[in-house]
Scaffold this active site. Structure first.
Site, PDB file in Angstrom:
ATOM      1  N   SER A   1       0.918  -1.281  -0.049  1.00  0.00           N
ATOM      2  CA  SER A   1      -0.175   0.069   0.214  1.00  0.00           C
ATOM      3  C   SER A   1       0.877   1.399   0.083  1.00  0.00           C
ATOM      4  O   SER A   1       1.917   1.203   0.855  1.00  0.00           O
ATOM      5  CB  SER A   1      -1.016  -0.230   1.267  1.00  0.00           C
ATOM      6  OG  SER A   1      -1.739   1.055   1.373  1.00  0.00           O
ATOM      7  N   GLY A   2       0.566   2.208  -0.862  1.00  0.00           N
ATOM      8  CA  GLY A   2       1.402   3.354  -0.917  1.00  0.00           C
ATOM      9  C   GLY A   2       2.534   3.385  -1.969  1.00  0.00           C
ATOM     10  O   GLY A   2       3.249   4.250  -1.888  1.00  0.00           O
TER      11      GLY A   2
ATOM     12  N   THR B   1      -1.576   2.546  -8.041  1.00  0.00           N
ATOM     13  CA  THR B   1      -2.725   3.274  -8.782  1.00  0.00           C
ATOM     14  C   THR B   1      -2.028   4.487  -9.695  1.00  0.00           C
ATOM     15  O   THR B   1      -2.473   4.501 -10.825  1.00  0.00           O
ATOM     16  CB  THR B   1      -3.611   3.725  -7.750  1.00  0.00           C
ATOM     17  OG1 THR B   1      -4.017   2.892  -6.915  1.00  0.00           O
ATOM     18  CG2 THR B   1      -4.834   4.555  -8.438  1.00  0.00           C
TER      19      THR B   1
ATOM     20  N   ASN C   1      -1.189   5.530   3.089  1.00  0.00           N
ATOM     21  CA  ASN C   1      -1.264   6.060   1.882  1.00  0.00           C
ATOM     22  C   ASN C   1      -2.559   7.015   2.028  1.00  0.00           C
ATOM     23  O   ASN C   1      -3.652   6.465   2.320  1.00  0.00           O
ATOM     24  CB  ASN C   1      -1.773   5.118   0.735  1.00  0.00           C
ATOM     25  CG  ASN C   1      -1.645   5.556  -0.604  1.00  0.00           C
ATOM     26  OD1 ASN C   1      -1.728   6.690  -0.868  1.00  0.00           O
ATOM     27  ND2 ASN C   1      -1.898   4.845  -1.584  1.00  0.00           N
TER      28      ASN C   1
ATOM     29  N   SER D   1      -5.341   5.757  -0.520  1.00  0.00           N
ATOM     30  CA  SER D   1      -5.214   4.287  -0.697  1.00  0.00           C
ATOM     31  C   SER D   1      -6.417   3.558  -1.418  1.00  0.00           C
ATOM     32  O   SER D   1      -7.409   3.894  -1.107  1.00  0.00           O
ATOM     33  CB  SER D   1      -4.998   3.640   0.793  1.00  0.00           C
ATOM     34  OG  SER D   1      -4.797   2.394   0.577  1.00  0.00           O
ATOM     35  N   SER D   2      -6.242   2.781  -2.275  1.00  0.00           N
ATOM     36  CA  SER D   2      -7.408   1.782  -2.989  1.00  0.00           C
ATOM     37  C   SER D   2      -7.785   0.915  -1.959  1.00  0.00           C
ATOM     38  O   SER D   2      -7.024   0.089  -1.495  1.00  0.00           O
ATOM     39  CB  SER D   2      -6.824   1.115  -4.256  1.00  0.00           C
ATOM     40  OG  SER D   2      -5.686   1.941  -4.784  1.00  0.00           O
TER      41      SER D   2
ATOM     42  N   GLY E   1      -2.777  -3.033  -2.114  1.00  0.00           N
ATOM     43  CA  GLY E   1      -1.283  -3.639  -1.939  1.00  0.00           C
ATOM     44  C   GLY E   1      -1.427  -4.602  -0.644  1.00  0.00           C
ATOM     45  O   GLY E   1      -2.132  -4.319   0.196  1.00  0.00           O
TER      46      GLY E   1
ATOM     47  N   GLU F   1      -0.732  -5.296   2.909  1.00  0.00           N
ATOM     48  CA  GLU F   1      -0.817  -4.444   4.039  1.00  0.00           C
ATOM     49  C   GLU F   1      -0.710  -5.036   5.252  1.00  0.00           C
ATOM     50  O   GLU F   1      -1.365  -5.991   5.795  1.00  0.00           O
ATOM     51  CB  GLU F   1      -1.973  -3.193   3.774  1.00  0.00           C
ATOM     52  CG  GLU F   1      -3.358  -3.844   4.046  1.00  0.00           C
ATOM     53  CD  GLU F   1      -4.181  -2.822   3.405  1.00  0.00           C
ATOM     54  OE1 GLU F   1      -3.926  -1.573   3.008  1.00  0.00           O
ATOM     55  OE2 GLU F   1      -5.444  -2.853   3.633  1.00  0.00           O
TER      56      GLU F   1
HETATM   57  N1  LIG Z   1       5.250   8.113 -10.131  1.00  0.00           N
HETATM   58  C1  LIG Z   1       4.884   8.805  -9.140  1.00  0.00           C
HETATM   59  N2  LIG Z   1       5.270  10.261  -9.236  1.00  0.00           N
HETATM   60  C2  LIG Z   1       4.884  11.043  -8.089  1.00  0.00           C
HETATM   61  N3  LIG Z   1       4.196  10.694  -7.054  1.00  0.00           N
HETATM   62  C3  LIG Z   1       3.940   9.650  -6.860  1.00  0.00           C
HETATM   63  C4  LIG Z   1       4.108   8.440  -7.914  1.00  0.00           C
HETATM   64  N4  LIG Z   1       3.582   7.129  -7.485  1.00  0.00           N
HETATM   65  C5  LIG Z   1       3.094   7.336  -6.443  1.00  0.00           C
HETATM   66  N5  LIG Z   1       3.086   8.693  -5.996  1.00  0.00           N
HETATM   67  C6  LIG Z   1       2.681   9.173  -4.898  1.00  0.00           C
HETATM   68  O1  LIG Z   1       2.310   8.191  -4.053  1.00  0.00           O
HETATM   69  C7  LIG Z   1       0.898   8.072  -3.528  1.00  0.00           C
HETATM   70  C8  LIG Z   1       0.509   6.674  -3.266  1.00  0.00           C
HETATM   71  O2  LIG Z   1       0.576   5.953  -4.600  1.00  0.00           O
HETATM   72  P1  LIG Z   1      -0.749   4.896  -5.027  1.00  0.00           P
HETATM   73  O3  LIG Z   1      -1.841   5.531  -4.611  1.00  0.00           O
HETATM   74  O4  LIG Z   1      -0.414   4.837  -6.303  1.00  0.00           O
HETATM   75  O5  LIG Z   1      -0.205   3.853  -4.166  1.00  0.00           O
HETATM   76  P2  LIG Z   1      -0.741   2.248  -4.344  1.00  0.00           P
HETATM   77  O6  LIG Z   1       0.244   1.569  -4.727  1.00  0.00           O
HETATM   78  O7  LIG Z   1      -1.908   2.317  -5.148  1.00  0.00           O
HETATM   79  O8  LIG Z   1      -1.466   2.113  -2.570  1.00  0.00           O
HETATM   80  P3  LIG Z   1      -2.591   1.438  -2.397  1.00  0.00           P
HETATM   81  O9  LIG Z   1      -2.372  -0.025  -2.451  1.00  0.00           O
HETATM   82  O10 LIG Z   1      -2.751   1.725  -0.861  1.00  0.00           O
HETATM   83  O11 LIG Z   1      -3.754   1.606  -3.217  1.00  0.00           O
HETATM   84  C9  LIG Z   1       0.258   8.871  -4.599  1.00  0.00           C
HETATM   85  O12 LIG Z   1      -0.850   9.381  -4.021  1.00  0.00           O
HETATM   86  C10 LIG Z   1       1.322   9.813  -4.940  1.00  0.00           C
HETATM   87  O13 LIG Z   1       1.260  11.029  -4.366  1.00  0.00           O
HETATM   88 MG   LIG Z   2      -3.975   2.180  -5.154  1.00  0.00          MG
END
Ligand SMILES: Nc1ncnc2c1ncn2[C@@H]1O[C@H](COP(=O)(O)OP(=O)(O)OP(=O)(O)O)[C@@H](O)[C@H]1O
Ligand SMILES: [Mg+2]
Length: 1081
Positions: free
Chosen positions: A110-111, A115, A160, A163-164, A390, A392
């Site tokens: 997660s994070g 996404t 996050n 977070s999804s 992700g 967690e």
């Molecule tokens: N390539 C990137 N460039 C800039 N910021 C990023 C990038 N990837 C992620 N982030 C930052 O990290 C945060 C978390 O990313 P994201 O929501 O994609 O995580 P996730 O893997 O989907 O987590 P979860 O499993 O909780 O959904 C985003 O809100 C963003 O602020």
């Molecule tokens: Mg996500």
């Protein structure tokens, strides 16, 4: 690729190593060191072969610009430095060009950025695939489905901020050209417990906060909501706002996205009403009412909130109220109604809120699918993007984490399977011997969870279905019995004493050693969440709502469709959908993005080694590299290899003419690389050790310097030479042109000088000749003159004796005389006749005789006239004189005149002196009668005429009665006649005026009529002139006055057509007018 394009490679300008496969030595430290080095230089992407490792930078990097998209478009995977775009491009191209369905698997905790990665892939594909109005709309809808789902399915967690809280798999469908047609979204288990309760530091789903912050006052009023978060029990207060997130702005984005995706306004409204209703549900509170059989019955504390919810959803208040107080259980056609205590009522309320929200979410996904589904039944190519929650580990992990982690466990497995399989397949494809490599296979853990007979899930289901009292602890007991021996299962209750003293493991928990780490699960709530039951009374109450959306969300509330069979449990539902997903993924060509979270602070620039190391471990990245390198660390198609290293060997540089493979062979032999270091595949060269590659790279680098110098040298030489040649040829051209110009100028000058000299000479010569000629001419003239004079002198001298003086004049006169003689003689012979009317005359012989000739003609004419006149007698002469007189008086004055010319004037027409009838009259007159004839005397009274004899003598005229022949009616002496009047016409009327006061005048004037009027007047005139030497006035006019005694009468002449008679006639018109009509000639 065009010849001119510079071929680059991943190996160029690398920071650290772009591909972990090249790591040497391969240790965890070097692996992490490499990641850190790249991360510090903003290189967040690193490859392991074709897998992309992505480290969350936690800040926006300038590497997602349209320029970058262009840079990566249609380039080979290893051509540029690692990037998620390279992977997206590779996947899209192999989908489009090789017709292979693709899936992009994004994993990480997660994070870690899953996404975001999925969005980057989607936006890249959207940017590079086809264009056009229709295609753009599809793209837009696909992209805009994200904000909607994120608002409803994402929440802030401690790990996050976005977070999804649901799993998402999206199939994007393309046609054969690679244009997007539509998509299908599958969602996996929303973490609905969040609706009613959030752990510390976390938030509920974004949409609640967005609605309260972003909705207009008006809308809030309609939804019966208040802006203040603290008013709602379901919104935990400690982290209501997220730094850097503007909920109000997000709300606008979401509404806009909903509109683009195709939500109708009333649909959006219904959705928001439901969201509002969920919030308000949390505010319903219960109180114990009375005790019946030791049971307290719950009652709604404040009915106002309940009332508003019912109004909002169109539910009858009593129905809902009852559903919160009673529970009806149907068993074998029997309905048993039991009361709910306060705790149960709260449970029912929360269950309703959770259900409402999760069903709404599923409805949203379906609604979006309806909008974005492909409009064609044609064959489609599919690119699936999997973005699932992700792995967690929280302080307290419950059923949701168990499910989420299970899902990640499955993904890890598929990753292991596919990478290994692919690797293996590549070796087989290339005909290289495959050596087995050790790696951790997590299938044991998957088995622990999902095994149908003794898996944790199966047991949970079993426990849920078992009759009798079942609780979370009975479930744990069961686990302890059955899974105790499993090497990845840990529990304190387990008989194996291993964990008996492990105080980190509480009694109501069990622990699973996941591939990504140990997770402690609290069993509390497992049963309940797995059952996922909603009291039927509640679902029926919802079904009864007068709100189409809510009604459609609760089809199970329809009493007509009561299904006594239990619905599948949440766990088994999830298991089935994950199994379907896995099957689906296996049919597609996988592309991996493995996301890594660099720190726990959600902060940029921080790279926590231990955290990364942990993820590297559980993601099995090291194994991934090892597998990739099993046997051969590096592989490259022959063409690419030859292209890159051909400069290292004389035979292959600069061009290898044969097969690329042969070229590579020659090259490697020439470089004396030991044969065990590489192996020849069918299309690729496999290099065992990265060191070999690095030494190749090193040599290449050195050689490139040499080549650069060589190229520089040759280029400089070439440049200077061409410049020199150009200058030389320019110089020759300039010189040639100059010479030509100079010669031309010189030639022109010489030519003009020659011409001048020539002209001078010619002029001089011509003048000389002219002078000579002129002299000659003058000489000749002089000679002629002298000769003429001399001749004259000579002749004169000779003829002087023959000539006398004035001979010339005489000869002239003689000649003239002769000519005159001749002229007159000829004229005599040619004289015309004597008739005066003969106008002929001979032609003039000489010009000088012109005037003479004319004069002679005139004289001749006069002479013939005289001769003619000489023939007349006196009598005839008098007659002619009279005629002449008549002509002078009347010619061209009176129309009657011409007819009188031919008639001779006889005078006495009556022959008075001979005729015996007039004997008496003759004796009375005595004088000689000049004229006698019968005329008509016009009567004044009627205009009629009376015949009278008109007599004219030398002295007078008389009017005599014709009948008697001698009675003289009137006598007028000529001296008393003053004037005569007559018309200009051809009539014979005339008036004779008598001098006033005379005797004759007593009777007045005479108006007479006679055919011989011309003769009468002429004779009167002549007689008058002879007598008085005065002329009688003759007045010729068509209107004149006549004095009759006292009266004056006007006589008027009018022309008529000859039809009205041939003679003129006189008519009296009135007292004063006599009208004479004269026939026109
Ligand atoms: N390539 C990137 N460039 C800039 N910021 C990023 C990038 N990837 C992620 N982030 C930052 O990290 C945060 C978390 O990313 P994201 O929501 O994609 O995580 P996730 O893997 O989907 O987590 P979860 O499993 O909780 O959904 C985003 O809100 C963003 O602020
Ligand atoms: Mg996500």
């Amino acid at each position: 690729m065009s010849k001119m394009e510079v071929k680059t490679s991943l190996l160029d300008n690398m920071i650290g190593l772009g591909d972990m496969v090249l790591l040497e030595p391969l240790t965890e430290e070097s692996f992490i060191e490499n990641l850190r080095k790249r991360f510090d230089h903003n290189e967040i992407y690193t490859y392991i072969g074709s897998v992309v490792i992505s480290i969350n930078p936690y800040r926006s990097l300038p590497i997602y610009t349209p320029d970058k998209v262009e840079e990566y478009r249609n380039r080979n995977f290893y051509e540029l430095s690692p990037h998620i775009y390279a992977l997206a491009d590779e996947a899209y191209r192999s989908l489009r060009d090789q017709d292979k369905d693709q899936c992009i698997l994004i994993t990480g905790e997660s994070g870690a950025g899953k996404t975001e990665a999925s969005k980057l892939v989607m936006s890249y594909v959207a940017a590079v695939c086809g264009k056009g109005a229709e295609v753009n709309q599809v793209k837009e809808q696909l992209l805009q489905s994200n904000p909607v789902l994120e608002a409803f399915g994402n929440a802030k967690t401690v790990r996050n901020d976005n977070s999804s809280r649901f799993g998402k798999y999206m199939d994007v469908e393309f046609d054969f050209k690679g244009d997007p047609l539509g998509g299908v979204i599958s969602n996996y288990l929303l973490e609905k417990s969040r609706v009613v309760k959030q752990p510390r530091g976390e938030r509920n789903f974004h949409i609640f906060y967005q609605l309260l912050s972003g909705a207009s006052e008006d809308m809030l009023k309609k939804l019966k909501l208040e802006r203040d978060f603290s008013k709602y029990n379901y919104l935990s207060l400690d982290s209501a706002t997220v730094t850097g997130v503007d909920d109000a702005a997000s709300f606008r984005t979401v509404r806009n996205a909903m509109q683009i995706v195709g939500f109708m306004d009333d649909e959006t409204q219904s959705v928001l009403e439901l969201v509002g209703a969920v919030l308000k549900l949390g505010n319903i509170e219960f109180k114990p009412e009375s005790r019946v059989n030791d049971m307290d019955e719950s009652r709604v504390k404040d009915k106002n909130e309940l009332k508003e919810i019912c109004e909002l959803l169109g539910i009858e208040q009593s129905v809902l109220e009852r559903a919160f107080s009673f529970r009806t259980v149907e068993a074998k056609q029997e309905k048993v109604s039991t009361t709910l205590n306060v705790a149960q009522a709260y449970y029912a309320r929360d269950a309703l809120a959770k259900n409402l929200y999760s069903r709404l979410f599923t409805w949203l996904v379906n609604r979006i699918n309806e909008s974005i589904k492909a409009q064609t039944k044609k064959r489609k190519k599919v690119m699936g993007v999997l973005d699932i929650y992700g792995f967690e580990i929280f302080e307290e992990n419950s059923f949701e984490q168990f499910i989420i982690n299970y899902c990640n466990e499955k993904l890890q497995q598929i990753f292991i399977e596919l990478t290994l399989r692919e690797e293996q397949e590549e070796y087989i494809r290339e005909g290289i011997e495959w050596t087995h490599i050790e790696y951790f296979n997590n299938s044991v853990i998957c088995d622990l969870i999902e095994n149908n007979t003794n898996g944790i899930m199966a047991m949970l289901d079993e426990e849920c279905l078992r009759p009798g009292t079942v609780t979370d602890s009975t479930f744990l007991e069961k686990l302890n019995q059955i899974c105790a021996d499993h090497q990845h299962f840990e529990s304190r209750m387990s008989k194996s004493s291993k964990f008996l003293n492990d105080h980190s493991l509480p009694h109501n928990c069990f622990r699973i050693q996941h591939y990504a780490g140990k997770v402690l699960y609290h069993v509390e709530g497992f049963m309940d969440k797995n059952n996922d039951l909603l009291y039927r009374d509640l679902s029926q109450a919802m079904w009864k709502a007068n709100h189409s959306l809510i009604k459609s969300l609760f089809p199970d509330g329809n009493p007509a469709k009561i299904n006594l069979k239990r619905p599948p449990t949440a766990g088994s539902q999830f298991k089935t959908s994950v199994a379907t997903l896995m099957k689906n993924l296996q049919t597609k060509n996988p592309n991996y993005i493995r996301c890594i979270k660099p720190n726990d602070q959600k902060a940029s620039h921080i790279f926590t080694d231990s955290l990364v190391c942990h993820q590297v471990r559980y993601l099995g990245l090291m194994e991934n590299v090892r597998v990739r390198r099993a046997g051969y660390a590096f592989r490259q198609p022959y063409e690419a290899c030859l292209e890159r290293y051909k400069m290292l060997c004389k035979q292959t540089w600069p061009h290898w003419r044969g097969q690329a493979r042969d070229g590579v062979e020659v090259l490697l032999k020439d470089l004396q690389i030991p044969a065990e270091e590489y192996s020849y595949g069918r299309s690729k060269i496999f290099i065992r050790n990265p060191r070999t590659l690095f030494s190749l790279e090193e040599q290449r680098k050195r050689r490139l310097h040499g080549l650069a110098t060589l190229i520089q040298k040759i280029f400089r030489g070439w440049k200077t030479r061409t410049r020199f040649l150009l200058m030389k040829s320019s110089q020759v051209t300039v010189a040639a042109w100059y010479r030509r110009y100079a010669q031309q100028k010189k030639y022109k000058k010489t030519k003009s000088s020659a011409v001048i000299v020539q002209s001078f000479i010619r002029g001089w010569k011509a003048r000389k000749i002219l002078r000579e000629l002129k002299y000659q001419k003058r000489c000749e003239e002089a000679v002629t003159t002298i000769g003429a004079y001399w001749h004259g002198t000579q002749v004169r001298r000779e003829y002087r004796k023959f000539f006398r003086a004035h001979a010339g004049k005489r000869i002239y006169e003689f000649t003239i005389q002769r000519i005159m003689q001749k002229y007159f003689l000829e004229l005599k012979n040619k004289t015309p006749s004597m008739s005066p009317s003969d106008k002929t005359w001979p032609a003039r012989p000489y010009l000088f005789l012109d005037s003479t000739h004319k004069e002679l003609r005139r004289i001749f004419h006069l002479w013939t006239c005289k001769k003619y006149r000489g023939q007349f007698t006196d009598q005839k002469k008098a007659i002619y004189e009279e005629k002449l007189e008549a002509s002078e008086l009347f010619k061209e004055k009176k129309a009657l005149y011409p007819s009188s010319v031919a008639q001779p004037f006889q005078g006495d027409y009556l022959e008075i002196n001979k005729n015996p009838r007039y004997q008496k009259l003759n004796s009375l007159v005595e004088e000689k009668i000049i004229f006698a004839d019968v005329v008509n005397k016009i009567n004044r009274a009627n205009g009629k005429g009376t015949q009278r004899i008109f007599l004219l003598t030398k002295n007078k005229f008389m009017l005599v009665d014709q009948k008697s022949g001698h009675q003289i009616k009137s006598t007028v002496p000529l001296a008393e006649l003053t004037s005569v009047s007559m018309s200009a016409q051809s009539d014979g009327f005339f008036a004779l005026r008598v001098k006033e006061g005379t005797t004759a005048a007593a009777k007045g004037d005479f108006l007479l009529n006679s055919e011989r009027v011309i003769e009468i007047i002429t004779k009167l005139y002549r007689a008058g002139l002879n007598l008085t030497k005065e002329k009688i006035q003759i007045e010729i006019t068509d209107e004149f006055l006549v004095q009759f005694k006292q009266d004056k009468v006007c006589v008027k002449f009018i022309q008529t057509s000859p039809k009205n008679g041939t003679t003129a006639s006189c008519k009296r018109k009135n007292n004063r007018l006599l009208e004479v009509t004269v026939p026109s000639p």
